[in-house]
Structures are given as C-alpha cells and as structure tokens.
Design a protein around this motif. Structure first.
Motif, short mmCIF file in Angstrom:
data_model
loop_
_atom_site.label_atom_id
_atom_site.label_comp_id
_atom_site.label_asym_id
_atom_site.label_seq_id
_atom_site.Cartn_x
_atom_site.Cartn_y
_atom_site.Cartn_z
N GLY A 8 -6.29 -6.41 -6.57
CA GLY A 8 -5.11 -5.79 -5.98
C GLY A 8 -4.16 -6.81 -5.43
O GLY A 8 -4.57 -7.88 -4.99
N SER A 36 -6.80 9.58 0.85
CA SER A 36 -7.97 9.51 1.73
C SER A 36 -7.54 9.92 3.14
O SER A 36 -6.36 10.14 3.39
CB SER A 36 -8.54 8.09 1.73
OG SER A 36 -7.52 7.17 2.06
N GLY A 88 -5.51 -2.59 -8.51
CA GLY A 88 -6.36 -1.55 -7.88
C GLY A 88 -5.61 -0.57 -7.01
O GLY A 88 -6.22 0.21 -6.29
N SER A 143 -6.86 2.97 -6.94
CA SER A 143 -8.28 3.28 -6.74
C SER A 143 -8.52 3.76 -5.32
O SER A 143 -9.09 3.05 -4.49
CB SER A 143 -9.17 2.10 -7.12
OG SER A 143 -8.69 0.93 -6.51
N PHE A 199 -3.89 6.82 2.73
CA PHE A 199 -3.67 5.98 1.54
C PHE A 199 -3.62 6.92 0.34
O PHE A 199 -4.51 7.75 0.15
CB PHE A 199 -4.76 4.93 1.36
CG PHE A 199 -4.49 4.08 0.14
CD1 PHE A 199 -3.56 3.06 0.21
CD2 PHE A 199 -5.07 4.37 -1.08
CE1 PHE A 199 -3.25 2.31 -0.92
CE2 PHE A 199 -4.77 3.63 -2.21
CZ PHE A 199 -3.86 2.60 -2.11
N HIS A 245 -11.86 -8.64 -6.41
CA HIS A 245 -13.15 -8.25 -5.83
C HIS A 245 -14.28 -8.26 -6.84
O HIS A 245 -15.42 -8.05 -6.48
CB HIS A 245 -13.03 -6.86 -5.19
CG HIS A 245 -12.37 -6.90 -3.85
ND1 HIS A 245 -12.73 -6.08 -2.82
CD2 HIS A 245 -11.39 -7.69 -3.38
CE1 HIS A 245 -11.98 -6.36 -1.75
NE2 HIS A 245 -11.16 -7.32 -2.09
N GLN A 270 -11.55 -5.19 -10.62
CA GLN A 270 -11.11 -4.68 -9.31
C GLN A 270 -10.26 -5.76 -8.65
O GLN A 270 -10.78 -6.73 -8.11
CB GLN A 270 -12.35 -4.35 -8.48
CG GLN A 270 -12.17 -3.19 -7.53
CD GLN A 270 -11.92 -1.87 -8.22
OE1 GLN A 270 -12.69 -1.46 -9.06
NE2 GLN A 270 -10.83 -1.21 -7.89
N LYS A 306 -10.13 5.13 -2.34
CA LYS A 306 -11.53 5.32 -1.92
C LYS A 306 -11.59 6.47 -0.93
O LYS A 306 -10.61 6.79 -0.29
CB LYS A 306 -12.03 4.05 -1.25
CG LYS A 306 -12.05 2.86 -2.20
CD LYS A 306 -12.38 1.61 -1.43
CE LYS A 306 -11.91 0.41 -2.20
NZ LYS A 306 -11.95 -0.80 -1.39
N GLU A 315 -5.14 -7.09 -1.88
CA GLU A 315 -6.57 -7.16 -1.55
C GLU A 315 -7.29 -8.29 -2.30
O GLU A 315 -8.46 -8.56 -2.01
CB GLU A 315 -7.26 -5.83 -1.89
CG GLU A 315 -6.63 -4.60 -1.26
CD GLU A 315 -7.05 -4.37 0.18
OE1 GLU A 315 -8.06 -4.97 0.59
OE2 GLU A 315 -6.39 -3.62 0.89
N VAL A 334 -3.03 3.33 7.15
CA VAL A 334 -4.03 2.28 6.92
C VAL A 334 -3.79 1.04 7.79
O VAL A 334 -4.72 0.57 8.45
CB VAL A 334 -4.07 1.86 5.44
CG1 VAL A 334 -5.14 0.81 5.21
CG2 VAL A 334 -4.32 3.05 4.54
N LYS A 353 0.81 -1.23 0.00
CA LYS A 353 0.00 0.00 0.00
C LYS A 353 0.84 1.28 0.00
O LYS A 353 0.30 2.37 -0.18
CB LYS A 353 -0.96 0.00 1.18
CG LYS A 353 -2.18 -0.90 0.95
CD LYS A 353 -3.13 -0.86 2.12
CE LYS A 353 -4.18 -1.94 2.00
NZ LYS A 353 -5.40 -1.46 1.32
N1 LIG Z 1 -8.98 4.80 1.10
C1 LIG Z 1 -8.37 3.69 0.69
N2 LIG Z 1 -8.44 3.35 -0.60
C2 LIG Z 1 -7.82 2.22 -1.05
C3 LIG Z 1 -7.06 1.40 -0.18
C4 LIG Z 1 -7.01 1.81 1.18
O1 LIG Z 1 -6.39 1.15 2.02
N3 LIG Z 1 -7.68 2.93 1.58
N4 LIG Z 1 -6.42 0.29 -0.68
C5 LIG Z 1 -6.11 0.29 -2.11
C6 LIG Z 1 -5.63 -0.98 -2.60
S1 LIG Z 1 -4.02 -1.37 -2.19
C7 LIG Z 1 -6.37 -1.79 -3.40
S2 LIG Z 1 -5.73 -3.18 -4.06
C8 LIG Z 1 -7.78 -1.45 -3.69
C9 LIG Z 1 -8.67 -2.58 -3.27
O2 LIG Z 1 -9.95 -2.24 -3.67
P1 LIG Z 1 -11.13 -3.31 -3.55
O3 LIG Z 1 -11.26 -3.53 -2.08
O4 LIG Z 1 -12.29 -2.68 -4.16
O5 LIG Z 1 -10.63 -4.50 -4.30
O6 LIG Z 1 -8.23 -0.27 -3.06
C10 LIG Z 1 -7.30 0.75 -2.94
N5 LIG Z 1 -7.94 1.89 -2.36
#
Ligand SMILES: Nc1nc2c(c(=O)[nH]1)N[C@H]1C(S)=C(S)[C@@H](COP(=O)(O)O)O[C@H]1N2
Ligand SMILES: [Mo]
Length: 335
Positions: free
Chosen positions: A232, A272, A322, A325, A276, A238, A230, A327, A235, A183, A101
């Motif tokens: 990772g 975020s 991912g 991506s 992250f 998904h 999706q 969030k 992760e 995280v 990460k």
């Molecule tokens: N806010 C936030 N976004 C994040 C992460 C996180 O820890 N926090 N992890 C990232 C990582 S390393 C991956 S692989 C993907 C996983 O997304 P998914 O859970 O939808 O597969 O989200 C990404 N977005």
C-alpha cells in the motif's frame, strides 16, 4: 381581457423556449465536457482539447447487448477498434483531491445525454486494469465519430455487456462516500476497536437491511486468490499471501440484494468500524471480465483471519495497491 393575457403568456413562453434552445444549441455546438466535484482543478474541456490529449487505442472491442433477464439470449452488437482518451487520464488532468486512506472511498459519475449515468469506483480506474480499458472515445475503426454533444462515447472494453456504454458524455463528477474516516485519529489515540462476528448489509434505496454472520456464507462457491501482493502507498510492502473466500458478487446475489437487470448508476461501499471504506461499482462486480476478482476472504494462508483482520476482509486480487483490502468488514452498503 382574459384572451389577451393568455396570448401574452404564450408569447413569453415561446420566447423562453427559443432562448432555451438557443442556449443549449450554442452549448452543444461547443461540445464540451465538464469535470468537477472532488478534483483539484475543475475542467471544462472542448472535444478539440480532448482530441489534443494523447490518444489511446483499444482494438477488437466486442460489444454484447445488456441482458434484462438471466434467460435473455446473448447478442453480439459489433466488434470494433476504438481510439480516445482514457477516463483515468482526464481525471489525472483535473487532479484527484482525496489522497491516502481517503482515496479508496471515492467514486466517479459519468453522465451522458438523456440523463444516462454510470459509476466507476476509484479503485477500478486507478488500481485495476479496468482503468486501461475505460475510454472516452471519439474514433471508431479509424474514423472520427460524430456527436450531438460532449465526447461521442464511453466504452469499457473489460466489460462483458454494453450496460456501461453511454453516448455524448458531457459531465464527469468525482465524489467520496459520506462515511467518516476515523482511522488516523483513532491511531493517534491508540484506539483499537474490537472486531465483530457479523456485518450489516444495507440497501440505501429500498431500506432493506440484513445482519450477516459466517453461516450466511455457506453454500457459496469458495474461491482462492493465489499470490496476492499486499502493498500500500501508505502502509508499505507486507508480503505475498494467499486468500480464500467468496466473491462479493455471489454473496450479493445470494442475499438477493442485486439481480438482473443491473443498475450501473449504483455502487457498493464496504467499510470497517473505524470508517475505512472502499467502493466497488456494480459494473466491475457484475459485468466485468475481472468479475471473479473481488473477494470477501475469511482465510489467509490457509488459516482463519487474525482478530485485527476481522471475520471477513476484502481482497481485490488484481488491484496494484492494498487500498481496497478493507479489514474487519462491518458494513456493506449499496448506494
Ligand atoms: N479496517 C481497515 N482496513 C484497511 C486499512 C485501515 O486503515 N483499516 N488500511 C488500508 C490500506 S490504506 C492498506 S494499504 C492496506 C494495508 O494492508 P496491510 O497492512 O495488510 O499491508 O489495508 C487497507 N485496509
Ligand atoms: Mo494504503
């Protein structure tokens, strides 16, 4: 007395200048390229050593002149075949220090003569096909290219205009954005921050700051990303989802945070509340054939995002993992 002193000073100055030129020349004649920063093993490769690595070819690379204004006419400079070593392969030779990460917040500075510098995001080089389009080149149309120093050139065949082309590449520096990644520790403690309904947009150079809410996106063209896989490295898989949103590019333009002429030594960090973070280069956002690919999404499979995804999340449509991506976007910072 005074004139003797001045003469002495002049002699010393002349000697220093000679020494400087001698040193830079002997360094230049070695044509080296230094790879350092957040790497496992810093490298100092000669052009010969680079040429001994496996050669990658990109044919029919069209090169258009960079525009200073939207109104500037398009000018084709040349179409040529190039050979060289992928920036990605040189970075892999040195080994990337940041993993999992921490990795998406990494960026790469590539420096040429005359203090020229361009930036690449980790994601564009290692997750997207721009990595297979970014070449430290020493061969053009089958013939070796001469160079005053380092590796003769850097080309990005996925770029539209030549703003990221530099000559005599002497240095590659790997860095990570200075944003604390919380995280893993928050997960251990089972902390889940509430998501906000706004984000902060910051220009680090001008100090300009804006609070952005959902309403600020109105009027921007909506874009759909179909079938985003999706997945990772940390992760797992998904699923495959569709997303709707606006491009990060059109958003930054509308807020008047980025406009022509583009500064390719700058980049954007999106993070975020838990730190992250992922980086996006100005080049990949504003000068790429994949420019419509990096989206701030507000809908997933036709529905507004879930609270753990925030009111906006990043979707890098073409990335094969991912990692970018982000969030619950809380900040977008232009460095
Ligand atoms: N806010 C936030 N976004 C994040 C992460 C996180 O820890 N926090 N992890 C990232 C990582 S390393 C991956 S692989 C993907 C996983 O997304 P998914 O859970 O939808 O597969 O989200 C990404 N977005
Ligand atoms: Mo990941």
């Amino acid at each position: 007395m005074k004139s003797i002193m001045i003469k002495c000073q002049l002699v010393i100055l002349a000697a220093a200048v000679c020494l400087f030129f001698f040193q830079t020349n002997s360094y230049a004649s070695q044509k080296r390229i230094k790879i350092h920063g957040a790497v496992e093993e810093p490298l100092n490769l000669t052009l010969k050593e680079i040429q001994a690595m496996s050669e990658f070819h990109i044919n029919a690379v069209s090169i258009l002149k960079e525009k200073q204004n939207k109104a500037d006419k398009e000018k084709l400079i040349e179409v040529a075949d190039y050979g060289g070593v992928l920036l990605r392969d040189i970075l892999e030779k040195a080994g990337m220090k940041y993993k999992r990460k921490w990795e998406p917040a990494v960026f790469i500075r590539v420096k040429g003569i005359k203090d020229e510098e361009v930036i690449f995001s980790f994601g564009e080089i290692f997750y997207s096909s721009i990595g297979r389009s970014t070449l430290l080149t020493y061969r053009k149309d089958g013939k070796l290219i001469g160079s005053s120093n380092g590796c003769p050139g850097l080309i990005v065949s996925n770029d539209i205009r030549n703003g990221r082309r530099i000559k005599a590449v002497t240095e590659i520096i790997v860095e990570r954005v200075d944003i604390k990644m919380k995280v893993y520790e928050e997960r251990k403690k089972n902390i889940l921050q509430p998501s906000t309904s706004y984000l902060e947009l910051i220009d680090k150079k001008s100090g300009n700051t804006q609070k952005v809410t959902f309403e600020d996106l109105t009027g921007l063209p909506e874009l759909q990303i179909h079938d985003k896989v999706q997945i990772g490295d940390c992760e797992g898989f998904h699923g495959v989802y569709s997303y709707e949103g606006v491009t990060l590019r059109s958003f930054l333009e509308k807020q008047q945070f980025v406009s022509q002429p583009y500064f390719y030594d700058r980049y954007v960090a999106v993070h975020s509340e838990n730190g992250f973070c992922a980086t996006f280069s100005i080049g990949e956002l504003f000068n790429s054939k994949l420019g419509n690919n990096i989206v701030m999404a507000y809908k997933k499979d036709g529905k507004m995002l879930a609270p753990d995804e925030g009111f906006l999340m990043m979707v890098a449509g073409e990335d094969n993992t991912g990692g970018r991506s982000v969030k619950r976007i809380s900040n977008i910072i232009i460095f």
